[in-house]
Structure formats: C-alpha cells, structure tokens
Scaffold this motif. Structure first.
Motif, PDB file in Angstrom:
ATOM      1  N   GLN A   1       9.685  -1.371  -4.512  1.00 10.43           N
ATOM      2  CA  GLN A   1      10.228  -0.869  -5.882  1.00 10.43           C
ATOM      3  C   GLN A   1      11.235  -1.861  -6.316  1.00 10.43           C
ATOM      4  O   GLN A   1      11.484  -1.931  -7.706  1.00 10.43           O
ATOM      5  N   ILE A   2      12.149  -2.331  -5.820  1.00  9.45           N
ATOM      6  CA  ILE A   2      13.189  -2.902  -5.936  1.00  9.45           C
ATOM      7  C   ILE A   2      13.049  -4.621  -6.021  1.00  9.45           C
ATOM      8  O   ILE A   2      13.541  -5.190  -7.219  1.00  9.45           O
ATOM      9  N   PHE A   3      12.339  -5.361  -5.038  1.00 10.18           N
ATOM     10  CA  PHE A   3      12.507  -6.485  -5.148  1.00 10.18           C
ATOM     11  C   PHE A   3      11.212  -7.081  -5.321  1.00 10.18           C
ATOM     12  O   PHE A   3      10.750  -8.320  -5.354  1.00 10.18           O
ATOM     13  N   ARG A   4      10.000  -6.155  -5.886  1.00  9.22           N
ATOM     14  CA  ARG A   4       8.702  -6.792  -6.376  1.00  9.22           C
ATOM     15  C   ARG A   4       9.012  -7.759  -7.658  1.00  9.22           C
ATOM     16  O   ARG A   4       9.565  -7.532  -8.677  1.00  9.22           O
ATOM     17  N   CYS A   5       8.395  -8.890  -7.715  1.00  5.62           N
ATOM     18  CA  CYS A   5       8.320  -9.814  -8.555  1.00  5.62           C
ATOM     19  C   CYS A   5       7.468 -11.121  -8.361  1.00  5.62           C
ATOM     20  O   CYS A   5       6.802 -11.249  -7.286  1.00  5.62           O
ATOM     21  N   ASP A   6       7.149 -11.726  -9.420  1.00  4.05           N
ATOM     22  CA  ASP A   6       6.227 -13.022  -9.444  1.00  4.05           C
ATOM     23  C   ASP A   6       6.671 -14.023  -8.520  1.00  4.05           C
ATOM     24  O   ASP A   6       7.863 -14.702  -8.964  1.00  4.05           O
ATOM     25  N   VAL A   7       6.274 -13.969  -7.586  1.00  2.00           N
ATOM     26  CA  VAL A   7       6.733 -15.075  -6.527  1.00  2.00           C
ATOM     27  C   VAL A   7       6.714 -16.589  -7.105  1.00  2.00           C
ATOM     28  O   VAL A   7       6.054 -17.076  -8.015  1.00  2.00           O
TER      29      VAL A   7
ATOM     30  N   HIS B   1      11.348   1.769   9.133  1.00  2.00           N
ATOM     31  CA  HIS B   1      11.056   0.359   8.400  1.00  2.00           C
ATOM     32  C   HIS B   1      10.001   0.904   7.329  1.00  2.00           C
ATOM     33  O   HIS B   1       9.963   0.103   6.448  1.00  2.00           O
ATOM     34  N   ILE B   2       9.025   2.009   7.583  1.00  2.00           N
ATOM     35  CA  ILE B   2       8.033   2.259   6.554  1.00  2.00           C
ATOM     36  C   ILE B   2       9.006   2.768   5.239  1.00  2.00           C
ATOM     37  O   ILE B   2       8.585   2.444   4.204  1.00  2.00           O
ATOM     38  N   VAL B   3       9.896   3.557   5.475  1.00  2.00           N
ATOM     39  CA  VAL B   3      10.555   4.097   4.175  1.00  2.00           C
ATOM     40  C   VAL B   3      11.377   3.004   3.581  1.00  2.00           C
ATOM     41  O   VAL B   3      10.939   2.921   2.204  1.00  2.00           O
ATOM     42  N   PHE B   4      12.052   1.972   4.314  1.00  2.00           N
ATOM     43  CA  PHE B   4      12.563   0.826   3.346  1.00  2.00           C
ATOM     44  C   PHE B   4      11.495  -0.190   2.857  1.00  2.00           C
ATOM     45  O   PHE B   4      11.870  -0.813   1.886  1.00  2.00           O
ATOM     46  N   ALA B   5      10.449  -0.337   3.618  1.00  2.00           N
ATOM     47  CA  ALA B   5       9.379  -1.193   2.957  1.00  2.00           C
ATOM     48  C   ALA B   5       8.886  -0.719   1.623  1.00  2.00           C
ATOM     49  O   ALA B   5       8.943  -1.611   0.737  1.00  2.00           O
ATOM     50  N   MET B   6       8.700   0.606   1.453  1.00  2.00           N
ATOM     51  CA  MET B   6       8.455   1.415   0.356  1.00  2.00           C
ATOM     52  C   MET B   6       9.318   1.142  -0.900  1.00  2.00           C
ATOM     53  O   MET B   6       9.304   0.751  -2.127  1.00  2.00           O
ATOM     54  N   LEU B   7      10.593   1.186  -0.181  1.00  2.00           N
ATOM     55  CA  LEU B   7      11.930   1.000  -1.154  1.00  2.00           C
ATOM     56  C   LEU B   7      12.016  -0.345  -1.622  1.00  2.00           C
ATOM     57  O   LEU B   7      12.319  -0.516  -2.971  1.00  2.00           O
ATOM     58  N   GLY B   8      11.815  -1.256  -0.709  1.00  2.00           N
ATOM     59  CA  GLY B   8      12.090  -2.668  -1.266  1.00  2.00           C
ATOM     60  C   GLY B   8      10.828  -3.041  -2.206  1.00  2.00           C
ATOM     61  O   GLY B   8      11.159  -3.854  -2.987  1.00  2.00           O
TER      62      GLY B   8
ATOM     63  N   SER C   1      21.884  -6.864 -10.745  1.00  2.00           N
ATOM     64  CA  SER C   1      23.194  -6.714 -10.293  1.00  2.00           C
ATOM     65  C   SER C   1      22.887  -7.187  -8.780  1.00  2.00           C
ATOM     66  O   SER C   1      21.806  -6.850  -7.917  1.00  2.00           O
ATOM     67  N   VAL C   2      24.043  -7.538  -7.964  1.00  2.00           N
ATOM     68  CA  VAL C   2      23.828  -7.714  -6.648  1.00  2.00           C
ATOM     69  C   VAL C   2      23.898  -6.736  -5.688  1.00  2.00           C
ATOM     70  O   VAL C   2      23.486  -6.712  -4.425  1.00  2.00           O
ATOM     71  N   TRP C   3      24.375  -5.377  -6.235  1.00  2.00           N
ATOM     72  CA  TRP C   3      24.701  -4.293  -5.436  1.00  2.00           C
ATOM     73  C   TRP C   3      23.262  -3.396  -4.908  1.00  2.00           C
ATOM     74  O   TRP C   3      23.098  -3.378  -3.710  1.00  2.00           O
ATOM     75  N   PRO C   4      22.366  -3.626  -5.499  1.00  2.00           N
ATOM     76  CA  PRO C   4      21.098  -3.025  -4.886  1.00  2.00           C
ATOM     77  C   PRO C   4      20.621  -3.810  -3.673  1.00  2.00           C
ATOM     78  O   PRO C   4      20.338  -3.198  -2.754  1.00  2.00           O
ATOM     79  N   GLY C   5      20.373  -5.086  -3.774  1.00  2.00           N
ATOM     80  CA  GLY C   5      20.106  -5.820  -2.545  1.00  2.00           C
ATOM     81  C   GLY C   5      20.961  -5.608  -1.512  1.00  2.00           C
ATOM     82  O   GLY C   5      20.759  -5.543  -0.240  1.00  2.00           O
ATOM     83  N   LEU C   6      22.449  -5.689  -1.833  1.00  2.00           N
ATOM     84  CA  LEU C   6      23.451  -5.636  -0.857  1.00  2.00           C
ATOM     85  C   LEU C   6      23.439  -4.549  -0.048  1.00  2.00           C
ATOM     86  O   LEU C   6      23.464  -4.434   1.349  1.00  2.00           O
ATOM     87  N   LEU C   7      23.260  -3.451  -0.694  1.00  2.00           N
ATOM     88  CA  LEU C   7      23.294  -2.133  -0.321  1.00  2.00           C
ATOM     89  C   LEU C   7      22.217  -1.702   0.748  1.00  2.00           C
ATOM     90  O   LEU C   7      22.133  -1.062   1.749  1.00  2.00           O
ATOM     91  N   PHE C   8      21.097  -2.143   0.052  1.00  2.00           N
ATOM     92  CA  PHE C   8      19.728  -2.079   0.591  1.00  2.00           C
ATOM     93  C   PHE C   8      19.704  -2.650   2.113  1.00  2.00           C
ATOM     94  O   PHE C   8      19.331  -2.126   3.192  1.00  2.00           O
ATOM     95  N   PHE C   9      20.086  -3.766   2.143  1.00  2.00           N
ATOM     96  CA  PHE C   9      19.878  -4.669   3.449  1.00  2.00           C
ATOM     97  C   PHE C   9      21.162  -4.285   4.439  1.00  2.00           C
ATOM     98  O   PHE C   9      20.910  -4.234   5.662  1.00  2.00           O
ATOM     99  N   CYS C  10      22.200  -3.921   3.934  1.00  2.00           N
ATOM    100  CA  CYS C  10      23.220  -3.441   4.598  1.00  2.00           C
ATOM    101  C   CYS C  10      22.948  -2.159   5.447  1.00  2.00           C
ATOM    102  O   CYS C  10      23.245  -1.975   6.497  1.00  2.00           O
ATOM    103  N   CYS C  11      22.375  -1.210   4.533  1.00  2.00           N
ATOM    104  CA  CYS C  11      22.026   0.250   5.155  1.00  2.00           C
ATOM    105  C   CYS C  11      20.818   0.031   6.172  1.00  2.00           C
ATOM    106  O   CYS C  11      20.946   0.743   7.274  1.00  2.00           O
ATOM    107  N   PHE C  12      19.962  -0.883   5.810  1.00  2.00           N
ATOM    108  CA  PHE C  12      18.756  -0.973   6.776  1.00  2.00           C
ATOM    109  C   PHE C  12      19.133  -1.621   7.883  1.00  2.00           C
ATOM    110  O   PHE C  12      18.970  -1.153   9.121  1.00  2.00           O
TER     111      PHE C  12
END
Length: 312
Positions: A205-211, A196-203, A288-299
C-alpha cells in the motif's frame, strides 16, 4: 551357597553385557570409518580425450568410448580417477556386508522383527531401513547398472552417519530435546511469518509504483540519451542522481508491487544484507521520508531483535 549362586548369576549377567558393549564399539568404529570413506569422494573434472566421432552425449570414459557411463563420466568429464571409484565402490560393498551381518545378529537375538523394532523405536527401524536400502542399491549397481539411475538412492548412505547419535547417550538426549522443542519453534516461526505477511501487505500500500523500465534509457538513433535518462557512460544511458528521485526507486527484481515480491524483499531485509539501501529506496518512494523510515525500522527491530532471536 545362595550368595555364591547370586554372585555367579551376577557375574554371568555382567558377562552377558560385555559382548553387547564390545559389539556396539566395533559397529561404531565401522560407522565412523564408513563416514570417512564417504568423505573421500571428490570431483576432479578431468576431460576424457576421445577419438573423432564421439561427442559429450556419448558419456565416454576412454579414448575409444568402449566404456560409457553417465555417472562416472557425465558428458565426457571424469568425476574421479578409476582407482578411487573402484576403491570406494568395493569399500561400500564391504561395509554393506558388515552392517547386514550386524542387523541379522540383532534380529536373531530379538527372535522377531517386531521385537527388534519395538525394542528401540524408531532407531532400530531406521537402521534396518538404511541397511536394506543400501544393500538393494549396491546389488542394482553391481548386476544391473543400466537398469535405472540409482545415484539418487545413494543419498541414503549419508544417513549412516546419523547412527552415531544412537551410540552416544548424550547425543541422543540432545537430539530428543531438540525434537521436543520443535513445537515451540514452530509457534515462533508462525508469528515471524505472520509479521512478514502483515508488513508485506502494508508495504504494497505504501511503496507500490511503476518500476524503472530499461526502455526509458534506450539510446536515441543519433546515439544521444533521452532527456529523462541523460547520464551517458560508455555508450549506455543511465539515470542521473537527480533523475533517480523523479522515478520509482524500485526495479523489476526488487519491488512491492506484488505480494510475493514483497515477502521476498522483507526476507532480504531480515537477513541484514544491505537492508539500509532498501530502506533508502522506501524513503524515496513517498513524498516524505518518514513512512519508509518508520516502516523498515519497525519491521527490522521487531523481526530481527525480538522474533528472530527467539530461535536462539
């Protein structure tokens, strides 16, 4: 003669074991009966009708507010009818007396508290602690009900139900095996938390944005909606399907902008509750849709199908 003496001694030994066995059965019956009585506790929620001048802060249990109790009638709401309260209270006192007598008999048979505790450690120590605590709480409720709030100490009574485990050998063996497996479970839990910690830090970096901010959808003074939030429904403004893709897909409650929020979001994904919607939001966070797709499927595949199932 020697054989007769041995037979007599064997019969005497067998005779000495029977009272102990009978006593365990009797105590087991009382434990089960006490558990059933505790299951009879319920909440009716009946409001107490009082005379004018008395409010919820008085905790009135009758019309004239002569009887007040923040446990029986919190804010003027009766927890249970008085007959039930009296029955359960005195039943608790009877069971306290029975279990106290049982503990005293076992202490006398062991000749000392040390021998009694060491005979079956830590079961006997837990039993004696439960009995002493229950007696103390009951005496305080009986003679000094207003001294302190002893409601929290009543939770110790629930521990009596666990005494059934010590009376059945198979249940005790299963409990010992469960305790022995805690070391392996903690190791698997550590790996799951690390994942969880590894993917939380990875997320982050990938999904950070102004909500998405609700201020963007505030109606204009003339009642119309702003251009960036043009969908109007019932006097309120919302993002249209096309506009939602132009802004950050995350909300203030669900995002990857902070480590704590990232961990919470991944825990929700692990439960499998609408995790596909979370994955779709992640796919919209990048070009691209691939980062989010691969991130959540792998996790999800590793955390749920591999690590989480190791607990079973």
């Amino acid at each position: 003669v020697r054989g007769d003496a041995m037979d007599g001694g064997g019969a005497q030994n067998m005779g000495m074991k029977r009272p102990a066995a009978y006593m365990d059965v009797v105590v087991l019956v009382f434990i089960v009966t006490n558990t059933l009585c505790m299951c009879c506790e319920h909440f009716t929620g009946t409001a107490v009708e009082t005379e004018p001048g008395f409010g919820p802060e008085h905790h009135c249990c009758d019309a004239k507010c002569e009887l007040r109790s923040h446990e029986v009638c919190p804010r003027g709401i009766q927890v249970m009818p008085n007959p039930w309260i009296q029955f359960l209270f005195w039943a608790e006192g009877i069971f306290n007396i029975i279990f106290t007598i049982e503990t005293v008999i076992r202490l006398v048979a062991a000749w000392s508290i040390k021998d009694y505790v060491c005979e079956n450690f830590p079961t006997n120590l837990i039993d004696m602690t439960i009995v002493v605590t229950s007696d103390t709480v009951f005496i305080l409720e009986l003679f000094l009900p207003s001294l302190l709030n002893v409601a929290i100490f009543r939770l110790i009574r629930v521990m009596r139900a666990f005494r059934v485990i010590s009376r059945f050998r198979r249940l005790k063996v299963l409990l010992n095996k469960a305790v022995a497996s805690l070391k392996t479970i903690m190791q698997v839990l550590f790996v799951l938390i690390f994942w969880h910690i590894v993917f939380a830090m990875l997320g982050m970096q990938i999904f950070r944005c102004d909500v998405q901010s609700d201020d963007l959808c505030t109606p204009l003074p003339d009642g119309s909606c702003p251009e960036e939030c043009s969908l109007q429904m019932g006097g309120s403004c919302y993002f249209s399907n096309d506009q939602m893709y132009e802004y950050c897909p995350w909300s203030e409650e669900h995002n990857f902008n902070r480590f704590s929020m990232s961990m919470i979001e991944l825990v929700f994904v692990l439960t499998g509750e609408n995790w596909v919607d979370t994955m779709q939001a992640g796919m919209r966070s990048t070009n691209s849709v691939w980062p989010g797709l691969l991130f959540f499927c792998c996790f999800y595949i590793v955390a749920f199908y591999m690590l989480f199932n190791l607990f079973i």
